[in-house]
Design an enzyme around this catalytic site. Sequence first.
Site, PDB file in Angstrom:
ATOM      1  N   LYS A  22       0.828  -1.210   0.000  1.00 52.63           N
ATOM      2  CA  LYS A  22       0.000   0.000   0.000  1.00 52.63           C
ATOM      3  C   LYS A  22       0.857   1.252   0.000  1.00 52.63           C
ATOM      4  CE  LYS A  22      -2.820   2.682   3.262  1.00 52.63           C
ATOM      5  NZ  LYS A  22      -1.764   3.656   3.610  1.00 52.63           N
ATOM      6  N   ASN A  23       1.838   1.313   0.897  1.00 53.51           N
ATOM      7  CA  ASN A  23       2.609   2.534   1.051  1.00 53.51           C
ATOM      8  C   ASN A  23       3.488   2.834  -0.158  1.00 53.51           C
ATOM      9  OD1 ASN A  23       1.531   3.119   3.574  1.00 53.51           O
ATOM     10  ND2 ASN A  23       3.087   1.948   4.667  1.00 53.51           N
ATOM     11  N   CYS A 117      -6.342   8.562   8.334  1.00 52.56           N
ATOM     12  CA  CYS A 117      -6.568   8.157   9.719  1.00 52.56           C
ATOM     13  C   CYS A 117      -6.176   9.265  10.688  1.00 52.56           C
ATOM     14  CB  CYS A 117      -5.759   6.896  10.036  1.00 52.56           C
ATOM     15  SG  CYS A 117      -6.248   5.444   9.095  1.00 52.56           S
ATOM     16  N   ARG A 122      -0.652  16.189  11.564  1.00 54.29           N
ATOM     17  CA  ARG A 122       0.056  15.792  10.350  1.00 54.29           C
ATOM     18  C   ARG A 122       0.690  17.029   9.719  1.00 54.29           C
ATOM     19  NH1 ARG A 122      -1.348  10.710   8.766  1.00 54.29           N
ATOM     20  NH2 ARG A 122      -3.217   9.805   9.668  1.00 54.29           N
ATOM     21  N   ASP A 305       3.297   1.239  11.942  1.00 53.31           N
ATOM     22  CA  ASP A 305       2.103   0.629  11.363  1.00 53.31           C
ATOM     23  C   ASP A 305       1.873  -0.799  11.850  1.00 53.31           C
ATOM     24  OD1 ASP A 305       1.365   2.854   9.979  1.00 53.31           O
ATOM     25  OD2 ASP A 305       1.914   2.129   8.003  1.00 53.31           O
ATOM     26  N   ARG A 397      -9.131   0.092   3.668  1.00 51.72           N
ATOM     27  CA  ARG A 397      -8.226   1.061   3.047  1.00 51.72           C
ATOM     28  C   ARG A 397      -6.864   0.440   2.762  1.00 51.72           C
ATOM     29  NH1 ARG A 397      -6.467   4.947   6.391  1.00 51.72           N
ATOM     30  NH2 ARG A 397      -5.261   5.619   4.588  1.00 51.72           N
TER      31      ARG A 397
END
Length: 427
Positions: A22-23, A117, A122, A305, A397
């Site tokens: 995903k990343n 999220c 951020r 994560d 997600r």
Amino acid sequence: MEKFVISGGIPLRGDVTISGAKNAAVAIIPATILAGGRCVIENIPNISDVTILFKILRELGATVKMVNKSTVMIDTSHINDPIVPYELARLMRASYYFLGALLGRYNLASVSMPGGCDLGARPIDQHIKGFEALGVDVSIDHGMVNAKCDTMLGAHIYFDVVSVGATINLMLASVKAKGLTILENVAKEPHIVDLANFLNSMGADIRGAGTDVIKIHGVDILHGTNYSIIPDQIEAGTYMVAAAATGGDVYVRGVIPKHLESITQKLVKAGAQVDEYDDYVHVTRTGPVCKVNIKTLPHPGFPTDMQPQITALLTLADGTSIVTEGVWDNRFRYADELCRMGANIQVDGKVAVIEGVPELKAAPVKATDLRAGAALLIAALVAHGTSEIEDIHHIERGYENICEKLQRLGANIKKVILPDSEMAKAL
């Protein structure tokens, strides 16, 4: 609205194949803008974040076609608008990678402040600092980040803190800048290296990805390419922890074991056995879960994560474990949900003290974010009774076909649609 219903207590057994990272995907997909042509990307994960990125590209004027379930063709020749739609961009943090990609191609970009999220603040100050060093004028107006310049010039940029997002954005922005750009104190995660390899396959000149210093010699033209994304280390780690938590016997296939080293080390300390092979790992646990202390750190440290998932395992440990969050400010919101299932967790700021309990009990819980949802799934798989997890859109997600993959490992899990009455209560 949908929820997962899980009857726990069944050890996971069998094989699971890991999807693309995903990343890496959420950086590589915006990077196709720099090609101004046709890219074919393999090993794309079928997750909602990727779907949103495809929608954004189409809104900008790109052609996006699925060749098969894990391969996409993206043609960015006809992109004609450097403004990313607000309603789509605010759904995910990685939408800010369009800033770097659009700047790299057009010297102009407008993208909303990051969403995704809720893990705490951020800030994008490191991104802005880097862009400005390249000669970009950046302003924030009504939640939109607006960036423009006449010509980007290479610069020497030192990041005050290690930031995956800023590292990626500055790589994207500087590949076509005039001269040499040097990025210091950069992130070193596997998906940083994957993005660099992707950009180099398009004709970029990037060296040092995976180390503390990345050097980028700007080039005039990038071209389309064919590329395959690396496997997802966090998805792999999640199934490894699930196997250990349930006392299972699972082969996690299609992985790069070196990317999993920090996860493997902690699982072994927690009482699991992990055997590594060329492209798979075998995870079992027959003894008790052992207490472990963990602090999350940038790569090659233990990944943030994976923090919620390993915490779910440690709720069953013999003794007291201490988990310290070294990246995000607000990553323990899931602890209250685990406590509803009988866990004993005390959170003080960025530190959680976990007193192991003999067993977890089923309960109705809600996923507060992507990895918190994965932790609740693991807890539900070991809990006595039937648990229900709501707000599973967070989980989807980042995990491709997680319900089906767990079913193939023997888990008693199903996805059901919430009745109207339950939906009304949830809203």
